[in-house]
Design an enzyme around this catalytic site. Structure first.
Site, PDB file in Angstrom:
ATOM      1  N   GLU A 127      -3.498 -31.989  21.433  1.00 47.31           N
ATOM      2  CA  GLU A 127      -3.311 -33.212  22.208  1.00 47.31           C
ATOM      3  C   GLU A 127      -1.880 -33.251  22.733  1.00 47.31           C
ATOM      4  OE1 GLU A 127      -4.045 -36.927  20.164  1.00 47.31           O
ATOM      5  OE2 GLU A 127      -3.691 -38.059  21.986  1.00 47.31           O
ATOM      6  N   MET A 269      -2.170 -35.408  13.361  1.00 46.75           N
ATOM      7  CA  MET A 269      -3.104 -35.271  14.474  1.00 46.75           C
ATOM      8  C   MET A 269      -4.545 -35.324  13.973  1.00 46.75           C
ATOM      9  SD  MET A 269      -3.661 -34.865  17.669  1.00 46.75           S
ATOM     10  CE  MET A 269      -5.339 -34.837  18.269  1.00 46.75           C
ATOM     11  N   GLU A 270      -5.347 -36.108  14.674  1.00 44.73           N
ATOM     12  CA  GLU A 270      -6.686 -36.463  14.210  1.00 44.73           C
ATOM     13  C   GLU A 270      -7.786 -35.472  14.595  1.00 44.73           C
ATOM     14  OE1 GLU A 270      -4.972 -38.100  16.697  1.00 44.73           O
ATOM     15  OE2 GLU A 270      -6.325 -38.778  18.270  1.00 44.73           O
ATOM     16  N   HIS A 303      -4.564 -44.040   9.597  1.00 37.74           N
ATOM     17  CA  HIS A 303      -4.571 -44.012  11.070  1.00 37.74           C
ATOM     18  C   HIS A 303      -5.389 -42.815  11.582  1.00 37.74           C
ATOM     19  CE1 HIS A 303      -2.666 -44.612  15.113  1.00 37.74           C
ATOM     20  NE2 HIS A 303      -2.879 -43.302  15.187  1.00 37.74           N
ATOM     21  N   GLU A 304      -5.078 -41.643  11.061  1.00 35.67           N
ATOM     22  CA  GLU A 304      -5.781 -40.451  11.560  1.00 35.67           C
ATOM     23  C   GLU A 304      -7.257 -40.514  11.181  1.00 35.67           C
ATOM     24  OE1 GLU A 304      -4.021 -39.009  13.631  1.00 35.67           O
ATOM     25  OE2 GLU A 304      -2.078 -39.708  12.921  1.00 35.67           O
ATOM     26  N   HIS A 307      -9.164 -42.722  13.509  1.00 35.86           N
ATOM     27  CA  HIS A 307      -9.422 -42.113  14.821  1.00 35.86           C
ATOM     28  C   HIS A 307     -10.803 -41.457  14.883  1.00 35.86           C
ATOM     29  CE1 HIS A 307      -6.029 -42.599  17.438  1.00 35.86           C
ATOM     30  NE2 HIS A 307      -5.167 -41.949  16.687  1.00 35.86           N
TER      31      HIS A 307
HETATM   32  N1  B3K Z   1      -2.939 -38.551  18.511  1.00 33.28           N
HETATM   33  C1  B3K Z   1      -1.803 -37.964  17.880  1.00 33.28           C
HETATM   34  C2  B3K Z   1      -0.606 -37.891  18.761  1.00 33.28           C
HETATM   35  C3  B3K Z   1      -0.575 -36.710  19.609  1.00 33.28           C
HETATM   36  C4  B3K Z   1       0.757 -36.609  20.322  1.00 33.28           C
HETATM   37  C5  B3K Z   1       0.729 -35.517  21.305  1.00 33.28           C
HETATM   38  N2  B3K Z   1       1.991 -35.347  21.974  1.00 33.28           N
HETATM   39  C6  B3K Z   1      -1.425 -38.652  16.619  1.00 33.28           C
HETATM   40  C7  B3K Z   1      -1.875 -40.042  16.504  1.00 33.28           C
HETATM   41  O1  B3K Z   1      -1.506 -40.925  17.239  1.00 33.28           O
HETATM   42  O2  B3K Z   1      -2.693 -40.297  15.676  1.00 33.28           O
HETATM   43 ZN    ZN Z   2      -3.136 -42.178  16.829  1.00 31.98          ZN
END
Ligand code: B3K
Ligand code: ZN
Length: 876
Positions: A127, A269-270, A303-304, A307
Site C-alpha cells: 500500500e 499494514m493490514e 486497528h489492523e 481493517h
Molecule cells: N494502511 C496502512 C498504511 C499504509 C501506508 C502506506 N504508505 C496502515 C494502516 O493505516 O493501517
Molecule cells: Zn489503517
C-alpha cells in the site's frame, strides 16, 4: 531536466479497462536477483467504455522484464512498449492469460516499498502503490483478484515463508531450497498482497469466532523477541471479540498472522490474513516497553485487525477515498481502546493529537479535505487529516445518528458493499439510508479543508427566563479553497447552575446535541432562572476551534463541576492557555513574569481530590505542550513559549511542592508490572509529579529521580526518570545515566530508539552538536526509519527551541538529512519536511531561513515525487 511530477485528479477517475480474475505468482527469492513470475487471468471490463484493446500495466522502472507472453505467445519487443511507469501491450483479446517474468533486487530496495530484504528478512509493503515494484500489474484498488502465491527460497536462511490466505502445498526443491503455495480465497486489490520469508519464530494461539470458526493465531518475530508477543496476542483476541460484539463482524479465514519487522516505513499494514508490523507496534514487555508503548500495541493491533472489514472486505475504489477505510478504522480502534480502558482519557489523548498536529496541518500548505481532489504522490496523503480528522467525521455521524442507527448504518454499509471497492459517498449513503437522516450538508466535511471556528456568545433574559446561545461558524481559506460553505456541526452542550449542577435541557437530559447548519444560529432555552455557565462542545463533539469569553473564574468552576469529564480537562487547558498567553505577551514586552496563584490553587484542588481518576489528574496537571501553544499563536514565538512555559512549571513546582511530594508517594508501585488503566494512571501521575519536583532545582529531587531510575521494575518509570533528569539540565547526572541506560539496553533496538529520542528532544542548549554526533553512533542507521524518527524527527519536531535556533542551524541540519533521504527513502524524507512547511507561522527572520532551506532542497535536484510535492506546495 527530468519532467516535473504531475498531479492526478479525482474528477478523472475511470473504471479499469481490464480486470484480473486470478493472479498466480511465483517468487524465486535470491539475494539481489529475485525472479517474480506472474500469471494473470484477465478480461476486458464490461463496465468500461474504453474499448481500445490497449492494456496498460503499471510497473516500476527498476523491474527488469525478462519475458512477457499473452496466451502462451511470447511477445517481441515491437509488440509492447516498456516505459518508466509500466508496460503497454496493444491488441489484447477479450479474455487472455498474461504471463510475465521480471527480475528485482530486494537488497537494493531502501525505499522499503514493494519487496525488500532487511536484517535477513524478505518482506513486502504494497500500500498504496508498492505492488508495481514487484511485478507489472493493474495496481489500483478497484481491481480485485484471487491470489495464489508460491515462494521458493533457501531452506536454512528462510525456513518460514508466508503469504496471504492458507498454505495449500509445499515441498523440497534442489540445492537446499524449499517451496510453499498459499491461496487466498477472498478477492483483493494488490495493495493487500504480502509476502514474508525469513528465520522467524512464532507464538500460537487460537480463537473461535461467534459463528464457530476456529482461527489459528500466529505472531512471528525474531527468536530473541518471542517473549514480547503475549500482549499483542491478547490485544488481537480482544479486538476480534470486540468487533463481533460492537459491529457484528467476524473473521473470515482459518488463520490470522502477524509478523514483526524492524525496518518499516510506518506502524503496520493490514495485508489480508498476514499483517506486517513495525516491531515498535507489536513487541511489548515490561522491561523494554513503556505504558505508551503497550497502549500503542493494543491500538495498532486492533486497528489492523479491524481493517479486515473496514478496508479489506469493503475496500477503496481509488486512493482519493483513503479516509473511507482509515478514518472509519481509526474511529473503530479509538472506541475499542476507550472501551477497554478509560473513555475520557482516550478522548483527551486523541483530541490533544488532533488539535496540535491535525489543526496545524489544516492551517498549512498541505491542507486538504478528507476526500482530496488531487494529489501528486499518494504516499503524502497518509496524513493526520485523512486518519484523525477522518475519524472525527465518522464520530460526528455517530453523534448525529446515535449508536443504534449508526450500527444499522454500518451493517448496511458492510452488507451492501461486501467484496466491493467503494467511495466515502457510499459510506455516507448507507448511513443516510439506514437512519433516514439527511446528511447532504454534512458532506461538506468531506470536501472542504480547514478547521472551522465557532464563535459562541450568550445572553440571559431574567424577565422571560430565557437563555440564548448564539453560534457563528466560519472556516479559514485553505490552498485552492478561498470560500467555504457552512458545515453541519453537532455541538454537544450542557448548562450548569451556580451550584455546579446540570440543568435539564429540552431533550429531557443534561447533555443535548445542538445541530448547527447556518453561518449563525441562535438556540433558545426557556424556564431558566439564573444565568447558567455553558459547558460547550462536550466530549469534543466536533473538530473545531471554539471561542467563548470564559472568565478564569468560569474555568475553575467548570474544572471542578462539569459533569462531562472531557470538559473538566478542557477547562483546565483553557485556563492554562489563558494564563500562558498573557505571560507570553508580558515576556514579549519585557515585563516581569508573575504567576498569580489561580492556576496553582486550581491544581491543588485537583491533587487533593482522591476520587478523581489519577490519569485525568495527570492530564489536568500537564500544561498544554509547546506545540499546542504554537498552534494557537498568530506568530509563533518559540523562545517566549518555551521560557514562559518553563517559568510556569517552575512556579507551580514551588507553590505545590508538598502536594507533588504527597501525590508522588501516594501513587504506590506494584511489585509486578501491569499495563491496566489504573496502574498506568498511577505511574503517569507519579511521573508528572516527579517532573514538577525537578523544576524546584533541589538536590533531594534529583536524588529521588535517580533512585527511581535505578530501582524501577519497568521501562515506563526508568525512562521517565531518564527523560526528566536529562531534560532538566543536570548534565553530569544525565550523561552518567544515559550511558548506563545504553550499556544495559544496547541489544534492544526499541529501547535504544527511546534513548536516541530522549537526547534528541532535550531542550538544553547545544543539543544539535550532540545529535550530529549520534548520527555516527553505532546505534544509528539512516536506512532504518525507526532510527530516523527517533533521532532526526525527534529533534526537528519535539525540540522546538533547538530546531528553531535563530542561527538557522536546525533548519540546515534537517535540509541536509532530507537531501540524503530523498534518494534512500522518499516516504520518510517527505514526512521529515513537515516542520519546514510551517514557515509562514513564524517571524520574518525565521521565515527567511526556513524558506532558504526549502529552496536548497529543491535545488539539490532529482527530487522524488514525495519530496517534490511537499516542498513545492510549501513554497507556492
Ligand atoms: N494502511 C496502512 C498504511 C499504509 C501506508 C502506506 N504508505 C496502515 C494502516 O493505516 O493501517
Ligand atoms: Zn489503517
Amino acid at each position: 531536466m527530468t519532467k516535473q511530477p504531475e498531479a492526478i485528479y479525482l474528477k478523472d477517475y475511470q473504471v479499469p479497462a481490464f480486470l484480473i480474475d486470478h493472479t498466480e505468482l511465483r517468487f524465486e527469492l535470491e539475494a539481489s536477483r529475485t525472479l517474480v513470475k506472474a500469471r494473470l487471468t484477465m478480461r476486458c471490463n464490461p463496465d468500461s467504455h474504453q474499448k481500445t484493446r490497449v492494456l496498460e500495466l503499471q510497473g516500476d522502472k527498476a523491474l527488469r522484464l525478462c519475458r512477457v507472453s499473452v496466451n502462451d505467445q511470447v511477445l517481441n519487443e515491437q509488440d509492447y512498449k516498456r516505459h518508466d511507469q509500466g508496460l503497454e501491450i496493444s491488441h489484447v483479446p477479450d479474455e487472455f492469460i498474461l504471463e510475465t517474468v521480471v527480475e528485482i533486487d530486494p537488497d537494493q530496495n531502501t525505499a522499503l516499498e514493494g519487496l525488500y530484504r532487511s536484517d535477513g528478512i524478505y518482506c513486502t509493503q504494497c500500500e498504496a502503490e508498492g505492488f508495481r515494484r514487484i511485478t507489472f500489474y493493474l495496481d489500483r484498488p478497484d481491481v480485485m483478484s484471487i491470489f495464489s502465491t508460491t515462494i521458493e527460497a533457501d531452506k536454512t536462511a528462510y525456513p518460514v515463508m508466508l503469504s496471504n490466505g492458507n498454505p495449500v502445498a509445499q515441498g523440497e526443491a534442489d540445492d537446499g531450497r524449499h517451496w510453499i503455495t498459499w491461496e487466498d480465497p477472498h478477492p483483493k486489490p494488490a495493495y493487500l498482497f504480502a509476502l514474508v520469508a525469513g528465520d522467524l519464530k512464532r507464538v500460537e494461539d487460537q480463537y473461535t469466532t461467534s459463528g464457530g470458526r476456529d482461527v489459528a493465531l500466529h505472531i512471528y518475530a525474531a527468536n530473541k523477541d518471542l517473549n514480547k508477543l503475549d500482549y499483542a496476542m491478547q490485544s488481537l483476541k480482544n479486538a476480534m471479540r470486540w468487533d463481533e460484539e460492537v459491529y457484528g463482524r467476524e473473521y473470515d479465514l482459518d488463520i490470522f498472522m502477524i509478523v514483526a519487522v524492524d525496518f518499516f516505513n510506518m506502524g503496520a499494514m493490514e495485508n489480508k490474513g498476514l499483517n506486517v508490523f513495525n516491531t515498535s507496534c507489536v513487541l511489548a514487555s515490561p522491561d523494554t516497553t513503556t505504558d505508551l508503548g503497550f497502549q500503542r500495541v493494543e491500538g495498532v493491533v486492533a486497528h489492523e485487525y479491524f481493517h479486515n472489514w473496514s478496508g479489506n472486505r469493503v475496500t477503496c475504489r481509488d486512493w482519493f477515498q483513503l479516509s473511507l477505510k482509515e478514518g472509519f478504522t481509526v474511529f473503530r480502534d479509538s472506541e475499542f481502546s476507550a472501551d477497554l480502558n478509560s473513555p475520557t482519557v482516550k478522548r483527551v489523548e486523541d483530541v490533544t493529537v488532533l488539535r496540535t498536529a491535525q489543526f496545524a496541518e489544516d492551517a498549512g500548505p498541505m491542507a486538504h479535505p478528507i476526500l482530496p481532489a488531487s494529489f501528486i504522490e499518494i504516499a503524502n496523503f497518509y496524513t493526520m487529516t485523512i486518519y484523525e480528522k477522518g475519524a472525527e467525521v465518522v464520530r460526528m455521524i455517530h453523534t448525529l445518528l446515535g449508536a443504534d442507527a449508526f450500527r444499522q448504518g454500518s451493517d448496511l454499509y458492510f452488507s451492501r458493499h461486501d467484496g466491493q471497492a467503494v467511495t466515502t459517498e457510499d459510506f455516507v449513503k448507507a448511513m443516510e439510508d439506514a437512519s433516514g437522516r439527511d446528511l447532504t450538508q454534512f458532506r461538506n466535511w468531506y470536501h472542504q479543508a480547514g478547521t472551522p471556528v465557532l464563535a459562541v456568545s450568550d445572553e440571559f433574559d431574567a424577565a422571560s427566563q430565557t437563555y440564548r446561545l448564539t453560534v457563528a461558524q466560519s472556516c479559514p481559506a485553505t490552498p485552492g479553497q478561498a470560500i467555504k460553505a457552512a458545515y453541519h456541526i453537532p455541538v454537544a452542550i450542557g448548562l450548569l447552575d451556580s451550584e455546579g449542577e446540570d440543568l435539564v435541557l429540552p431533550n429531557g437530559k443534561t447533555t443535548q446535541v445542538l445541530e448547527l447548519h447556518d453561518s449563525e444560529q441562535t438556540f433558545e432555552f426557556t424556564g431558566i432562572t439564573e444565568k447558567p455557565v455553558p459547558s460547550l462542545l462536550r466530549g469534543f463533539s466536533a473538530p473545531v476551534k471554539l471561542h467563548y469569553p470564559y472568565t478564569r473564574d468560569n474555568l475553575t468552576f467548570l474544572m471542578s463541576h462539569d459533569s462531562d469529564g472531557f470538559n473538566r480537562w478542557e477547562a483546565a487547558q483553557k485556563l492554562a492557555v489563558n494564563i500562558l498567553q498573557a505571560l507570553i505577551e508580558d515576556f514579549q514586552h519585557g515585563r516581569e513574569l508573575v504567576l498569580d496563584s489561580q492556576l496553582g490553587d486550581a491544581f491543588k484542588v485537583v491533587l487533593a481530590n482522591v476520587d478523581l481518576d489519577k490519569a485525568m489528574v495527570a492530564k489536568v496537571l500537564s500544561l498544554p505542550s509547546e506545540a499546542y501553544i504554537s498552534e494557537l499563536s498568530d506568530v509563533i514565538d518559540v523562545d517566549a513559549i518555551h521560557t514562559v512555559r518553563q517559568f510556569v512549571r517552575q512556579q507551580l513546582a514551588l507553590q505545590l511542592e508538598a502536594e507533588f511530594v504527597a501525590s508522588y508517594q501516594a501513587c504506590t508501585l506494584e511489585d509486578i508490572y501491569s499495563p491496566d488503566a489504573a496502574s498506568i494512571a498511577r505511574r503517569s501521575l507519579r511521573n508528572v509529579c516527579l517532573s514538577y519536583l525537578m523544576e524546584t532545582g533541589k538536590q533531594d529531587f534529583l536524588e529521588l529521580a535517580l533512585k527511581q531510575f535505578h530501582e524501577a521494575n519497568n521501562m515506563t518509570d526508568s525512562q521517565a526518570a531518564l527523560y526528566i533528569v536529562v531534560h532538566s539540565g543536570y548534565q553530569k547526572a544525565g550523561e552518567v545515566i544515559l550511558d548506563q541506560f545504553y550499556q544495559r539496553w544496547s541489544d534492544e533496538p526499541l529501547v535504544v530508539n527511546q534513548w536516541l529520542s530522549v537526547q534528541a528532544s532535550n531542550p538544553q542548549a547545544g543539543v544539535l552538536t550532540h545529535v550530529e554526533a549520534l548520527m555516527n553512533h553505532e546505534a544509528f542507521n539512516m536506512r532504518n526509519p525507526n532510527k530516523v524518527r527517533s533521532l532526526i524527527a525527534s529533534f526537528c519536531a519535539q525540540n522546538p527551541v533547538n530546531f528553531h535556533a535563530i542561527d538557522g542551524s536546525g533548519y540546515r541540519f534537517l535540509a541536509d538529512q532530507i537531501i540524503v533521504l530523498n534518494k534512500l527513502n522518499p516516504q520518510i524524507a517527505s514526512r521529515l519536511v513537515t516542520p519546514l512547511t510551517r514557515w509562514k507561522r513564524y517571524s520574518a527572520d525565521r521565515q527567511g531561513l526556513m524558506r532558504k532551506e526549502l529552496q536548497r532542497i529543491t535545488d539539490s535536484g532529482d527530487l522524488s515525487r514525495d519530496v517534490f510535492e511537499v516542498v513545492s506546495k510549501s513554497l507556492a
